[in-house]
Enzyme design. Structure first.
Site, short mmCIF file in Angstrom:
data_model
loop_
_atom_site.label_atom_id
_atom_site.label_comp_id
_atom_site.label_asym_id
_atom_site.label_seq_id
_atom_site.Cartn_x
_atom_site.Cartn_y
_atom_site.Cartn_z
N GLU A 1 0.88 -1.20 0.04
CA GLU A 1 -0.09 0.13 -0.07
C GLU A 1 0.81 1.16 -0.07
OE1 GLU A 1 -2.81 -0.29 3.31
OE2 GLU A 1 -4.09 -1.56 2.30
N GLU B 1 -5.74 -8.42 0.52
CA GLU B 1 -6.16 -8.11 1.58
C GLU B 1 -7.81 -7.78 1.64
OE1 GLU B 1 -4.64 -5.26 4.44
OE2 GLU B 1 -2.56 -5.85 3.90
C1 NOJ Z 1 -4.12 -2.79 5.20
C2 NOJ Z 1 -2.91 -2.81 5.74
O1 NOJ Z 1 -1.99 -3.34 4.62
C3 NOJ Z 1 -2.74 -3.54 7.14
O2 NOJ Z 1 -1.52 -3.41 7.66
C4 NOJ Z 1 -4.00 -3.26 7.94
O3 NOJ Z 1 -3.74 -3.70 9.29
C5 NOJ Z 1 -5.20 -3.49 7.34
N1 NOJ Z 1 -5.20 -2.61 6.11
C6 NOJ Z 1 -6.46 -2.91 8.09
O4 NOJ Z 1 -6.63 -1.66 8.39
#
Ligand code: NOJ
Length: 476
Positions: free
Chosen positions: A196, A381
């Site tokens: 990200e 994710e």
């Molecule tokens: C994206 C992130 O990569 C991760 O580290 C985070 O915990 C989750 N979103 C939830 O916010």
């Protein structure tokens, strides 16, 4: 700033909705069966990140966690620190057993740069051996590792020299990648260079809420560009130094990054809301995806960024597109704000514990939209903060259905990783939000992992794909 790019941006925003006007998800009764639609070898797994689960890390975040903002508010909610986290560094075999219990055939995890290279040029071989052992354990249990090389954290020595604002970080992370590729390449084929970049840039360099606490959108845009340059270098290192085809599919490396995508919907039909939603979408969602096709970093936001740069090695550097999808935002223009807009939740819609809208249709929409890029997609994710654990089964089911529908309509989706395997350190929000398929009892010395109701949902999805969940006692 070129007037023609501004004009083009405005016109394209007005011409099309910034979010795809793709057909809506329809009734579940017509849903195709996953195994009839998803390719053989589909990866069904869960995801974590080193700093959020390992415990005992010493990096830019562990420093940041001790501090507060000028008004005295702690950087992390209630002044929490990541500390021992889930102690996964010492309990990796337990985590593998959870994956077996779920019936997962893949695990997305990250290696911690600060652990492997705690000082510039110093390499911690014992830590590298430990990661290697972990990869072997996963593969011996039929679980394919997807390794993220950088999930937000930086070693202190990198941060001390300017972190992502220093061009030398590109070389440092490339050299780190080379060592990891050589060390783990015999067990790992599936790599994710960066997690990200758009989120790190926003929170760390534009909103000042994450380290290094910079509040300057112009600097943020430069950082995003630099991270894409780093990705290109890392991808080249992986291809050169991981030459072992660990899973025998004919490809020694499959490289991508995890890109956070959101649906930005204009809150009203006002042209300004629509134009700004279009710009936000291009900057946040589209630029990173297009970079692979054009080989260029093109970032434009009125008054903030006007970057158009060709980057050697960027074109075609993604073998797959990794998408992290969580929610939708309604965008209202607000010319007094530095970002020119503010985001809200659509009225009356359900939200998770962090107030993010639950919008499974959005997953269908992003898969249909990016399925057209001609790249395989992994959902790297997707998950929800839900302390009760009661709402996660429906969330998981509905998002998986959205994925299956997109696949049935032609999106080339190759895997789904639920965030997260277990509760963990949710960055500035600390330990309160619980994203885990397994609930972690942080007060117990062994950081006990207890199944939430969504474990059964995940297992049913796994069985449907022909995967076989195993009782925890039989595993690892
Ligand atoms: C994206 C992130 O990569 C991760 O580290 C985070 O915990 C989750 N979103 C939830 O916010």
């Amino acid at each position: 700033m070129s007037v023609s790019r501004l004009a083009k941006g405005v016109l394209s925003s007005l011409a099309s909705e910034p979010h795809p006007s793709a057909p809506r998800l329809s009734g579940l009764e017509t849903l195709p069966r996953p195994r009839d639609v998803l390719r053989p070898g589909f990866l069904l797994g869960a995801a974590t990140a080193s700093h959020q689960v390992e415990g005992g890390n010493d990096n830019d975040w562990s420093e940041w966690e001790k501090g507060s903002f000028p008004d005295g508010t702690p950087h992390i909610k209630e002044g929490q620190v990541s500390g021992a986290a889930c102690d996964s560094w010492n309990r990796f075999a337990d985590d593998v057993a959870l994956l077996r219990e779920l019936g997962a055939n893949a695990y997305r995890l990250s290696v911690e740069w600060s652990r492997l290279e705690p000082e510039e040029g110093a390499w911690n071989e014992a830590a590298a051996d430990r990661y290697l052992e972990g990869m072997r354990l996963l593969r011996a249990q039929g679980i394919q590792p997807m390794v993220t090389l950088n999930h937000f954290t930086l070693p202190r020595w990198v941060a001390a020299q300017g972190g992502w604002e220093n061009e030398r970080t590109v070389e440092w992370i490339a050299a780190f990648t080379r060592r990891v590729a050589r060390k783990l390449g015999g067990e790992v084929d599936l790599w994710c260079t960066l997690n990200e970049p758009n989120v790190l840039t926003t929170f760390g360099y534009m909103d000042g809420l994450w380290p290094p606490g910079v509040k300057d959108p112009k600097r943020g845009a430069q950082v995003l560009a630099r991270m894409l340059r780093a990705h290109a270098r890392m991808a080249a290192e992986l291809r050169e130094h991981d030459t072992v085809d660990a899973d025998g599919d004919g490809q020694a490396t499959r490289v991508g990054l995890s890109h956070h995508v959101r649906i930005f919907q204009p809150a009203t039909r006002s042209p300004l809301d629509r134009v700004l939603a279009g710009f936000t979408d291009r900057f946040f969602n589209q630029a990173v995806v297009e970079a692979n096709r054009t080989g260029r970093i093109q970032l434009y936001a009125p008054g903030v960024a006007d970057i158009d740069e060709e980057v050697p090695g960027l074109k075609g550097s993604y073998d797959y597109l990794g998408l992290n999808y969580y929610t939708r935002d309604m965008l209202h223009s607000d010319l007094r704000s530095p970002k020119l807009s503010r985001l809200t939740v659509a009225e009356g819609r359900p939200v998770n514990d962090l107030g993010w809208e639950l919008y499974p249709e959005g997953l269908y929409q992003v898969l249909m939209r990016y399925g057209r890029e001609g790249l395989p997609i992994y959902v790297t994710e997707n998950g929800m903060a839900d302390t009760s654990g009661e709402r996660r089964p429906d969330f998981l089911q509905r998002h998986f259905e959205a994925l299956v529908r997109a696949a049935s309509e032609g999106a080339d989706v190759r895997g789904y990783f639920h965030w997260s395997l277990m509760d963990n350190f949710e960055w500035a929000e600390g330990y309160e939000p619980r994203f885990g398929l397994y609930r972690v009892d942080y007060s117990s010395p062994e950081k006990r992992r207890e199944p939430t109701p969504a474990v059964a949902t995940f297992q049913a999805l796994a069985r449907d794909l022909g995967l076989e969940p195993r009782a925890r006692t039989d595993a690892a």
